[in-house]
Design a protein around this motif. Structure first.
Motif, PDB file in Angstrom:
ATOM      1  N   ARG A 105       3.096  24.432 -11.392  1.00 16.54           N
ATOM      2  CA  ARG A 105       2.481  24.026 -10.128  1.00 16.54           C
ATOM      3  C   ARG A 105       1.999  25.240  -9.348  1.00 16.54           C
ATOM      4  O   ARG A 105       0.874  25.243  -8.821  1.00 16.54           O
ATOM      5  CB  ARG A 105       3.495  23.229  -9.301  1.00 16.54           C
ATOM      6  N   MET A 106       2.804  26.271  -9.268  1.00 14.90           N
ATOM      7  CA  MET A 106       2.410  27.455  -8.505  1.00 14.90           C
ATOM      8  C   MET A 106       1.273  28.210  -9.181  1.00 14.90           C
ATOM      9  O   MET A 106       0.340  28.677  -8.511  1.00 14.90           O
ATOM     10  CB  MET A 106       3.625  28.366  -8.289  1.00 14.90           C
ATOM     11  N   GLN A 107       1.303  28.303 -10.495  1.00 14.35           N
ATOM     12  CA  GLN A 107       0.212  28.971 -11.203  1.00 14.35           C
ATOM     13  C   GLN A 107      -1.108  28.239 -11.003  1.00 14.35           C
ATOM     14  O   GLN A 107      -2.162  28.869 -10.841  1.00 14.35           O
ATOM     15  CB  GLN A 107       0.539  29.085 -12.688  1.00 14.35           C
ATOM     16  N   SER A 108      -1.057  26.905 -10.951  1.00 11.65           N
ATOM     17  CA  SER A 108      -2.278  26.123 -10.768  1.00 11.65           C
ATOM     18  C   SER A 108      -2.895  26.342  -9.392  1.00 11.65           C
ATOM     19  O   SER A 108      -4.095  26.120  -9.202  1.00 11.65           O
ATOM     20  CB  SER A 108      -1.993  24.633 -10.972  1.00 11.65           C
ATOM     21  N   LEU A 109      -2.073  26.806  -8.446  1.00  3.97           N
ATOM     22  CA  LEU A 109      -2.549  27.032  -7.078  1.00  3.97           C
ATOM     23  C   LEU A 109      -2.807  28.510  -6.800  1.00  3.97           C
ATOM     24  O   LEU A 109      -3.095  28.885  -5.660  1.00  3.97           O
ATOM     25  CB  LEU A 109      -1.526  26.491  -6.077  1.00  3.97           C
ATOM     26  N   GLY A 110      -2.691  29.348  -7.826  1.00  8.99           N
ATOM     27  CA  GLY A 110      -3.018  30.752  -7.660  1.00  8.99           C
ATOM     28  C   GLY A 110      -1.883  31.644  -7.213  1.00  8.99           C
ATOM     29  O   GLY A 110      -2.116  32.803  -6.830  1.00  8.99           O
ATOM     30  N   TYR A 111      -0.650  31.160  -7.273  1.00  7.26           N
ATOM     31  CA  TYR A 111       0.501  31.990  -6.928  1.00  7.26           C
ATOM     32  C   TYR A 111       0.803  32.975  -8.053  1.00  7.26           C
ATOM     33  O   TYR A 111       0.503  32.718  -9.227  1.00  7.26           O
ATOM     34  CB  TYR A 111       1.742  31.127  -6.726  1.00  7.26           C
ATOM     35  N   THR A 112       1.452  34.078  -7.711  1.00 10.92           N
ATOM     36  CA  THR A 112       1.970  35.018  -8.695  1.00 10.92           C
ATOM     37  C   THR A 112       3.412  34.636  -9.015  1.00 10.92           C
ATOM     38  O   THR A 112       4.237  34.497  -8.097  1.00 10.92           O
ATOM     39  CB  THR A 112       1.941  36.456  -8.152  1.00 10.92           C
ATOM     40  N   VAL A 113       3.729  34.438 -10.292  1.00 13.07           N
ATOM     41  CA  VAL A 113       5.081  34.047 -10.678  1.00 13.07           C
ATOM     42  C   VAL A 113       5.540  34.858 -11.885  1.00 13.07           C
ATOM     43  O   VAL A 113       4.723  35.362 -12.662  1.00 13.07           O
ATOM     44  CB  VAL A 113       5.176  32.540 -11.012  1.00 13.07           C
ATOM     45  N   SER A 114       6.847  34.971 -12.025  1.00 14.04           N
ATOM     46  CA  SER A 114       7.453  35.598 -13.203  1.00 14.04           C
ATOM     47  C   SER A 114       8.654  34.758 -13.593  1.00 14.04           C
ATOM     48  O   SER A 114       9.532  34.495 -12.765  1.00 14.04           O
ATOM     49  CB  SER A 114       7.894  37.033 -12.885  1.00 14.04           C
ATOM     50  N   THR A 115       8.705  34.291 -14.849  1.00 11.79           N
ATOM     51  CA  THR A 115       9.763  33.393 -15.305  1.00 11.79           C
ATOM     52  C   THR A 115      10.560  34.039 -16.438  1.00 11.79           C
ATOM     53  O   THR A 115       9.980  34.518 -17.409  1.00 11.79           O
ATOM     54  CB  THR A 115       9.173  32.051 -15.781  1.00 11.79           C
ATOM     55  N   VAL A 116      11.877  34.021 -16.288  1.00 15.00           N
ATOM     56  CA  VAL A 116      12.777  34.556 -17.313  1.00 15.00           C
ATOM     57  C   VAL A 116      13.692  33.429 -17.773  1.00 15.00           C
ATOM     58  O   VAL A 116      14.536  32.952 -17.000  1.00 15.00           O
ATOM     59  CB  VAL A 116      13.617  35.730 -16.773  1.00 15.00           C
ATOM     60  N   LEU A 117      13.505  32.962 -19.008  1.00 17.36           N
ATOM     61  CA  LEU A 117      14.334  31.895 -19.551  1.00 17.36           C
ATOM     62  C   LEU A 117      15.362  32.486 -20.513  1.00 17.36           C
ATOM     63  O   LEU A 117      15.022  33.305 -21.375  1.00 17.36           O
ATOM     64  CB  LEU A 117      13.477  30.860 -20.273  1.00 17.36           C
ATOM     65  N   ARG A 118      16.612  32.043 -20.370  1.00 16.27           N
ATOM     66  CA  ARG A 118      17.694  32.511 -21.239  1.00 16.27           C
ATOM     67  C   ARG A 118      17.985  31.416 -22.258  1.00 16.27           C
ATOM     68  O   ARG A 118      18.642  30.412 -21.941  1.00 16.27           O
ATOM     69  CB  ARG A 118      18.935  32.838 -20.411  1.00 16.27           C
ATOM     70  N   SER A 119      17.506  31.589 -23.455  1.00 14.28           N
ATOM     71  CA  SER A 119      17.622  30.550 -24.476  1.00 14.28           C
ATOM     72  C   SER A 119      19.086  30.250 -24.787  1.00 14.28           C
ATOM     73  O   SER A 119      19.875  31.151 -25.091  1.00 14.28           O
ATOM     74  CB  SER A 119      16.904  30.989 -25.750  1.00 14.28           C
ATOM     75  N   GLY A 120      19.446  28.971 -24.694  1.00 14.51           N
ATOM     76  CA  GLY A 120      20.791  28.512 -25.014  1.00 14.51           C
ATOM     77  C   GLY A 120      21.797  28.656 -23.886  1.00 14.51           C
ATOM     78  O   GLY A 120      22.937  28.198 -24.015  1.00 14.51           O
ATOM     79  N   ASP A 121      21.407  29.274 -22.779  1.00 18.35           N
ATOM     80  CA  ASP A 121      22.342  29.469 -21.667  1.00 18.35           C
ATOM     81  C   ASP A 121      22.383  28.227 -20.783  1.00 18.35           C
ATOM     82  O   ASP A 121      21.464  27.403 -20.789  1.00 18.35           O
ATOM     83  CB  ASP A 121      21.912  30.690 -20.847  1.00 18.35           C
ATOM     84  N   GLY A 122      23.468  28.098 -20.000  1.00 16.64           N
ATOM     85  CA  GLY A 122      23.659  26.923 -19.167  1.00 16.64           C
ATOM     86  C   GLY A 122      23.390  27.172 -17.693  1.00 16.64           C
ATOM     87  O   GLY A 122      22.536  27.980 -17.328  1.00 16.64           O
ATOM     88  N   HIS A 123      24.166  26.479 -16.845  1.00 16.78           N
ATOM     89  CA  HIS A 123      23.975  26.556 -15.386  1.00 16.78           C
ATOM     90  C   HIS A 123      24.749  27.764 -14.866  1.00 16.78           C
ATOM     91  O   HIS A 123      25.847  27.642 -14.309  1.00 16.78           O
ATOM     92  CB  HIS A 123      24.471  25.267 -14.738  1.00 16.78           C
ATOM     93  N   VAL A 124      24.176  28.933 -15.049  1.00 18.54           N
ATOM     94  CA  VAL A 124      24.879  30.189 -14.788  1.00 18.54           C
ATOM     95  C   VAL A 124      24.101  31.023 -13.780  1.00 18.54           C
ATOM     96  O   VAL A 124      22.869  31.114 -13.842  1.00 18.54           O
ATOM     97  CB  VAL A 124      25.045  30.987 -16.103  1.00 18.54           C
ATOM     98  N   LEU A 125      24.844  31.628 -12.847  1.00 21.20           N
ATOM     99  CA  LEU A 125      24.257  32.630 -11.953  1.00 21.20           C
ATOM    100  C   LEU A 125      24.576  34.000 -12.543  1.00 21.20           C
ATOM    101  O   LEU A 125      25.721  34.457 -12.494  1.00 21.20           O
ATOM    102  CB  LEU A 125      24.850  32.518 -10.543  1.00 21.20           C
ATOM    103  N   PRO A 126      23.590  34.683 -13.138  1.00 19.43           N
ATOM    104  CA  PRO A 126      23.861  35.988 -13.752  1.00 19.43           C
ATOM    105  C   PRO A 126      24.378  36.985 -12.723  1.00 19.43           C
ATOM    106  O   PRO A 126      23.919  37.008 -11.576  1.00 19.43           O
ATOM    107  CB  PRO A 126      22.487  36.411 -14.291  1.00 19.43           C
ATOM    108  N   SER A 127      25.325  37.811 -13.131  1.00 15.45           N
ATOM    109  CA  SER A 127      25.928  38.779 -12.212  1.00 15.45           C
ATOM    110  C   SER A 127      24.932  39.848 -11.772  1.00 15.45           C
ATOM    111  O   SER A 127      25.172  40.536 -10.774  1.00 15.45           O
ATOM    112  CB  SER A 127      27.138  39.448 -12.868  1.00 15.45           C
TER     113      SER A 127
END
Length: 531
Positions: A493-515
């Protein structure tokens, strides 16, 4: 699992007793037979014992070791002796296991565990106070009196000011607004209840400076900050060139163009390290945990850190790596605590402690957005925070709120970062359960179970005009509580509206707040300024 505070059950059971009635002159260890309790009580929906007037009665007014607050709700303290319940119209069997207040509010086993945040009893107005680090209520019989203060002594600056008080008919010192003041909001060991009446606890030491004389102004030798907020029109410091806040009403942050005019009271101490402050915004007393590094520039950046459901500012500060970020980069971190909400919403099935979002997304009506505005204004006033470098980060429900804050306060927030959040257009967060494997959203979209929701944008609408704050997103691809689908939806949605975004996906990880979440996000956030 979703970031939540671990709730520990603390319950004291006294066989055959609801509360204690102490005979005059009897010692705490005296085993003489207790008298019948003076009032009959019945249980409310939260299992709280209440008298005929609806007041809580774990003990009764006037008794030793019985603390009654400003609403005349009474709680037994450690050492309080039990009395025999008045059973003329009450089931004594139900009263037999009533809890005794040992200094910490406790769970009865029939209602929500007390997390340190007061909750709605179901029989009166919701108590939105968020007491933090105040485990023991003041023994009302031993308040620290104003007369005990040395008015001529120089006190440490706690970012507050002692107000003039006058005794009421009961001898309680009250300020011009009628609030009891045995101590002042923001001081250590000072407990302020939901009516903003403040009582000194054991170990309390006065920290506020003395109230200035009427008409006291700058001597001409430099700007004077009395601890009262002022609107000089020339900056956050009181130079004596503008109207001084009297301390008798909400504060207008005022100041130069770009400084928010949100009304609030309370202040942040000018000190370093970790500490908790209280701001009153929209009539609600709110706790904010701050970390101010010893080494920082003259105009540091501010990072607003929002915790997940049933969390706290302390939890967010501890688990996100925000302290490491503050010390390494010289930024100030403010981590507020959300409110107990008496009902669920699109992200919660029932009442919990969480941030208010959709459908109330107005920055002038949503109490949590108003708090955010007040934190920014106060940080600018007390720490000379760079208005162009204010950032929001959050995890889970806090990630949703960070997005809402960035969208609705894009004139205040330069960029934002989410952990396990996103954009929800399904009916509820739990409507989509997609989990997958991969390191990009493009890799996930073709996998089984991918959702396709098209409803209202939650936590709030993504702005389609005006300034577009950049966003950094981190998410585990097998999150069972907040699907990674939502982060991918926000990215798209943000990319379609011209926002700058950066996404980091952790494959196989769960609902975790990285330290390292705060420090990792900073590499992205620090590249952007509000202007």
């Amino acid at each position: 699992m979703r970031s939540r505070v671990l709730l520990w059950l603390m319950a004291g059971l006294l066989g055959g007793a609801l509360a204690a009635c102490s005979d005059s002159g009897a010692g705490d260890t005296d085993l003489q037979e207790a008298r019948v309790c003076p009032e009959r009580v019945t249980r409310d929906a939260r299992n709280q014992p209440r008298n005929a007037l609806g007041q809580i009665r774990y003990c009764w007014p006037g008794e030793a070791r019985c603390y009654c607050d400003s609403d005349n709700d009474c709680y037994a303290q450690a050492g309080y002796r039990p009395c025999t319940p008045n059973t003329s119209s009450v089931d004594a069997g139900r009263d037999a296991g009533a809890p005794v207040d040992t200094g910490n509010r406790i769970d009865t086993g029939n209602g929500p565990v007390d997390t340190g945040n007061r909750v709605d009893t179901g029989n009166g107005p919701v108590d939105t106070g968020n007491r933090v680090d105040v485990p023991v209520a003041l023994d009302a019989g031993n308040p620290v009196r104003d007369a005990g203060f040395d008015s001529g002594a120089v006190s440490p600056d706690a970012g507050c000011v002692r107000e003039p008080t006058t005794p009421d008919r009961n001898g309680d010192p009250r300020n011009a607004d009628g609030h009891i003041r045995y101590c002042w909001p923001g001081e250590l060991r000072c407990f302020c209840d939901r009516d903003n009446d403040c009582y000194a606890e054991a170990g309390y030491v006065p920290m506020c400076g003395a109230a200035p004389d009427a008409g006291a102004r700058d001597t001409g030798n430099g700007p004077v900050d009395t601890g009262n907020r002022v609107d000089t029109g020339n900056g956050p410091v009181d130079t004596g060139n503008g109207p001084v806040d009297t301390g008798n009403g909400p504060v207008d942050a005022g100041g130069p163009p770009g400084v928010d005019t949100i009304a609030y009271s309370g202040s942040f101490a000018v000190r370093t390290g970790r500490f908790t402050a209280t701001l009153t915004v929209a009539g609600l007393s709110r706790q904010v945990v701050l970390y101010v590094p010893t080494t920082r520039p003259t105009n540091p950046a501010l990072v607003l850190a929002f915790h997940g459901t049933n969390g706290s500012g302390d939890v967010m500060l501890d688990e996100s790596g925000a302290v490491t970020l503050a010390n390494s980069q010289g930024v100030i971190v403010a981590a507020p605590t959300s409110r107990y909400m008496s009902r669920g919403d699109w992200d919660h099935a029932t009442e919990e402690t969480y941030w208010e979002t959709y459908p109330n997304v107005s920055p002038t009506a949503n109490a949590d957005l108003m708090l955010t505005r007040a934190i920014i204004a106060e940080a600018q006033r007390r720490y000379n925070v760079d208005a162009d470098r204010v950032y929001a980060i959050g995890h889970s429900n806090g990630a949703f709120f960070a997005t809402l804050a960035a969208m609705t306060l894009s004139d205040r927030i330069a960029a934002f970062a989410n952990s396990s959040g996103g954009l929800v257009q399904c009916n509820t967060t739990q409507s989509c359960r997609f989990e997958g494997t991969g390191s990009t959203c493009a890799q996930l979209r073709g996998q089984s179970g991918w959702c396709n929701c098209t409803g209202a944008e939650k936590p709030g609408p993504i702005a389609t005009s005006g300034r577009r704050p950049p966003g950094y997103f981190a998410h585990g691809t097998q999150d069972p509580l907040v699907s990674v689908y939502y982060t991918c939806a926000l990215e798209a949605r943000m990319q379609s509206l011209g926002y700058t975004v950066s996404t980091v996906l952790r494959s196989g990880d769960g609902h975790v707040l990285p330290s390292r979440f705060a420090t990792d996000a900073w590499g992205f956030l620090s590249r952007y300024r509000r202007q």
